[in-house]
Design an enzyme around this catalytic site. Structure first.
Site, PDB file in Angstrom:
ATOM      1  N   HIS A 226       0.862  -1.183   0.000  1.00  0.00           N
ATOM      2  CA  HIS A 226       0.000   0.000   0.000  1.00  0.00           C
ATOM      3  C   HIS A 226       0.898   1.232   0.000  1.00  0.00           C
ATOM      4  O   HIS A 226       1.602   1.495   0.973  1.00  0.00           O
ATOM      5  CB  HIS A 226      -0.909  -0.002   1.239  1.00  0.00           C
ATOM      6  CG  HIS A 226      -2.064   0.945   1.141  1.00  0.00           C
ATOM      7  ND1 HIS A 226      -1.915   2.313   1.141  1.00  0.00           N
ATOM      8  CD2 HIS A 226      -3.403   0.710   1.032  1.00  0.00           C
ATOM      9  CE1 HIS A 226      -3.100   2.882   1.056  1.00  0.00           C
ATOM     10  NE2 HIS A 226      -4.027   1.928   0.976  1.00  0.00           N
TER      11      HIS A 226
ATOM     12  N   THR B 191      -6.425  19.124 -53.273  1.00  0.00           N
ATOM     13  CA  THR B 191      -7.513  18.379 -52.646  1.00  0.00           C
ATOM     14  C   THR B 191      -7.430  16.949 -53.160  1.00  0.00           C
ATOM     15  O   THR B 191      -7.189  16.723 -54.355  1.00  0.00           O
ATOM     16  CB  THR B 191      -8.893  18.990 -52.976  1.00  0.00           C
ATOM     17  OG1 THR B 191      -9.089  19.005 -54.402  1.00  0.00           O
ATOM     18  CG2 THR B 191      -8.995  20.415 -52.446  1.00  0.00           C
ATOM     19  N   HIS B 192      -7.561  15.977 -52.259  1.00  0.00           N
ATOM     20  CA  HIS B 192      -7.382  14.560 -52.591  1.00  0.00           C
ATOM     21  C   HIS B 192      -5.966  14.293 -53.088  1.00  0.00           C
ATOM     22  O   HIS B 192      -5.731  13.311 -53.806  1.00  0.00           O
ATOM     23  CB  HIS B 192      -8.404  14.102 -53.636  1.00  0.00           C
ATOM     24  CG  HIS B 192      -9.821  14.411 -53.282  1.00  0.00           C
ATOM     25  ND1 HIS B 192     -10.573  13.630 -52.429  1.00  0.00           N
ATOM     26  CD2 HIS B 192     -10.623  15.457 -53.639  1.00  0.00           C
ATOM     27  CE1 HIS B 192     -11.780  14.164 -52.295  1.00  0.00           C
ATOM     28  NE2 HIS B 192     -11.823  15.273 -52.997  1.00  0.00           N
TER      29      HIS B 192
ATOM     30  N   SER C  31      21.875   5.205 -43.581  1.00  0.00           N
ATOM     31  CA  SER C  31      23.147   4.494 -43.447  1.00  0.00           C
ATOM     32  C   SER C  31      23.626   3.958 -44.785  1.00  0.00           C
ATOM     33  O   SER C  31      24.805   3.653 -44.959  1.00  0.00           O
ATOM     34  CB  SER C  31      22.993   3.338 -42.455  1.00  0.00           C
ATOM     35  OG  SER C  31      22.043   2.402 -42.940  1.00  0.00           O
TER      36      SER C  31
ATOM     37  N   LYS D   5      20.092  10.985 -48.865  1.00  0.00           N
ATOM     38  CA  LYS D   5      18.789  11.098 -48.208  1.00  0.00           C
ATOM     39  C   LYS D   5      18.713  12.252 -47.209  1.00  0.00           C
ATOM     40  O   LYS D   5      19.612  12.466 -46.406  1.00  0.00           O
ATOM     41  CB  LYS D   5      18.436   9.791 -47.484  1.00  0.00           C
ATOM     42  CG  LYS D   5      18.223   8.595 -48.391  1.00  0.00           C
ATOM     43  CD  LYS D   5      17.042   8.780 -49.336  1.00  0.00           C
ATOM     44  CE  LYS D   5      15.715   8.780 -48.620  1.00  0.00           C
ATOM     45  NZ  LYS D   5      15.406   7.497 -47.982  1.00  0.00           N
TER      46      LYS D   5
ATOM     47  N   GLU E  18       7.980  12.693 -38.888  1.00  0.00           N
ATOM     48  CA  GLU E  18       7.557  11.311 -38.691  1.00  0.00           C
ATOM     49  C   GLU E  18       7.523  10.952 -37.203  1.00  0.00           C
ATOM     50  O   GLU E  18       6.659  10.193 -36.759  1.00  0.00           O
ATOM     51  CB  GLU E  18       8.510  10.388 -39.456  1.00  0.00           C
ATOM     52  CG  GLU E  18       8.368  10.542 -40.964  1.00  0.00           C
ATOM     53  CD  GLU E  18       9.458   9.821 -41.747  1.00  0.00           C
ATOM     54  OE1 GLU E  18       9.249   9.608 -42.953  1.00  0.00           O
ATOM     55  OE2 GLU E  18      10.497   9.482 -41.164  1.00  0.00           O
TER      56      GLU E  18
END
Length: 436
Positions: A68, A140-141, A263, A268, A275
């Site tokens: 407790h 849009t879309h 890597s 990149k 993300e």
């Protein structure tokens, strides 16, 4: 929350040391108020305030035996207080201390989060004004629609953050409450007046009615408000991720000289901050579901909510603080490419002005159905054969005869469609000034 997503202030706030300090503050304040009411000896209240202390490891040692946590805490504190400790925790039940102290921690967390929200809003506003008239294609879309400005994207996010701030302030204020009403909320051992004074001194309000616990709709609203904040950040990050795609490249995260994106592939430049934000937003939305489940407890109390809250309340506030800081840095250093925006806007050879051309032809006397069929036919031909829509329109007699060179040129002028940007900025700022 793991250290990777925890800033120092939040780490300290949700440490066991801080939690037990908040418990001790509730206990000491309660003793002082009860002493003033003649319920607890003044000497005992003084001893609890001055000598009340604990060692976290000792609390854990006692809890291993008692199973407790509050009893372990009061036992450890009593060892420091001495004989007057018989007045410690007088008239209280465990949750009187735990829920009230937790409100203190959430109050501190809310202050930090509010600062972060305001900081992000300020950066969004600054950059919205910076790119107020920078034309880009609206989608849009995921498909080119009509021209907009990059500043309007940022203004939209700023406006949403203003609503988030108002929503969060309300939820935080609703949770700025304590309770010391006993085992089932009836004040069976103490009276309501001391509770109100204890809460006042702690910077809280006393809940008008409670059971053994504060009702968890308050916590659900609070965690839910933070989940909405996270979803706004997710929205912002998702848009930037799309804009950073190689074939779009209208904006991208700041990439330092020593930073590495892969890597295996030296070229990149990945949107890792975006993300990161999108992933953590999923955790925050999931936490909100847990708080909804915590609202329904058995009778006047069970502890099915307790174990979940030990995880989600520190995690939700810690993640909110972390994500707001990351998002603020993201927007502050966001790399924006107006020339690429204009190039993408013009990449379809004027297809995005089909709606304006339709209206201009109708205004010139052509039936709308006929105008739509004509414009759509030329648009589909441009799509399928990779032709310049503007050239097809100029060579179409049915259009040239009605509009003429000057009106035709005006139909493809994006400045015409962006003429109200200043008005949108003005009324957006005015709307939020009126509500603050």
């Amino acid at each position: 929350m793991i250290a990777r997503y925890t800033r120092p202030e939040m780490r300290e706030l949700w440490s066991d040391e801080t939690k037990f300090r908040c418990w001790l503050e509730v206990e000491a304040t309660a003793s002082e108020v009860l002493a003033e009411a003649g319920i607890v000896p003044v000497e005992a209240a003084k001893a609890i305030r001055e000598r009340g202390n604990f060692d976290v490891e000792r609390i854990r040692e006692v809890e291993a035996e008692t199973r407790h946590d509050v009893i372990a805490f009061t036992t450890a504190v009593a060892e420091h207080v001495g004989p007057e400790s018989r007045w410690l925790h007088y008239g209280l039940t465990s949750t009187d201390v735990v829920d009230t102290a937790q409100a203190l921690q959430l109050k501190k967390a809310s202050t930090t989060i509010h600062v972060g929200m305001v900081a992000l809003a300020e950066v969004l506003k600054r950059r919205a004004v910076e790119f107020k008239t920078t034309p880009c294609i609206g989608r849009t879309h995921g498909v080119h629609a009509e021209p907009t400005t990059f500043g309007l994207k940022l203004l939209l996010w700023w406006s949403e953050m203003q609503r988030n701030i108002v929503r969060f302030e309300a939820a935080a204020e609703d949770l700025r409450v304590g309770k010391l009403s006993g085992a089932v909320g009836t004040f069976g051992h103490l009276k309501p007046a001391p509770e109100e004074e204890i809460c006042r001194r702690l910077g809280l309000k006393a809940a008008a009615v409670s059971t053994q616990v504060l009702q968890r709709d308050r916590h659900a609203a609070y965690v839910g408000a933070l989940a909405i904040v996270a979803s706004t950040l997710d929205k912002i990050a998702t848009e930037i991720r799309h804009l950073q795609r190689t074939e779009v490249r209208e904006a991208e995260e700041f990439f330092s000289e020593k930073q590495k994106g892969s890597s295996a592939m030296p070229h990149k430049r990945n949107p890792i901050t975006c993300e990161n934000i999108c992933g953590l937003a999923r955790v925050m939305r999931a936490n909100s579901q847990v708080t909804l489940e915590n609202i329904a407890l058995w009778h006047e109390r069970d502890i099915s909510h307790s174990s979940a809250e030990r995880v989600i309340l520190p995690d939700q506030t810690t993640l909110a603080d972390y994500m707001l800081t990351k998002a603020t840095g993201l927007i502050d250093k966001l790399m924006v490419y107006p020339a690429r925006m204009l190039k993408n806007l013009e990449s379809t050879g004027g297809l995005v002005f089909s709606g304006q051309l339709l209206l201009d032809l109708a205004e010139a006397g052509m039936l709308r159905e006929d105008a739509y069929k004509l414009v759509q036919g030329l648009a589909m031909k441009a799509w399928k054969e990779d032709l310049v829509f503007r050239d097809l329109v100029s060579a179409e007699p049915a259009i040239a005869d009605r509009l003429g060179p000057e009106k035709l040129q005006r139909a493809f002028d994006y400045h015409r469609q962006l003429a109200n940007v200043e008005v949108i900025f003005g009324r957006t700022f005015a709307e939020h000034q009126a509500t603050t």
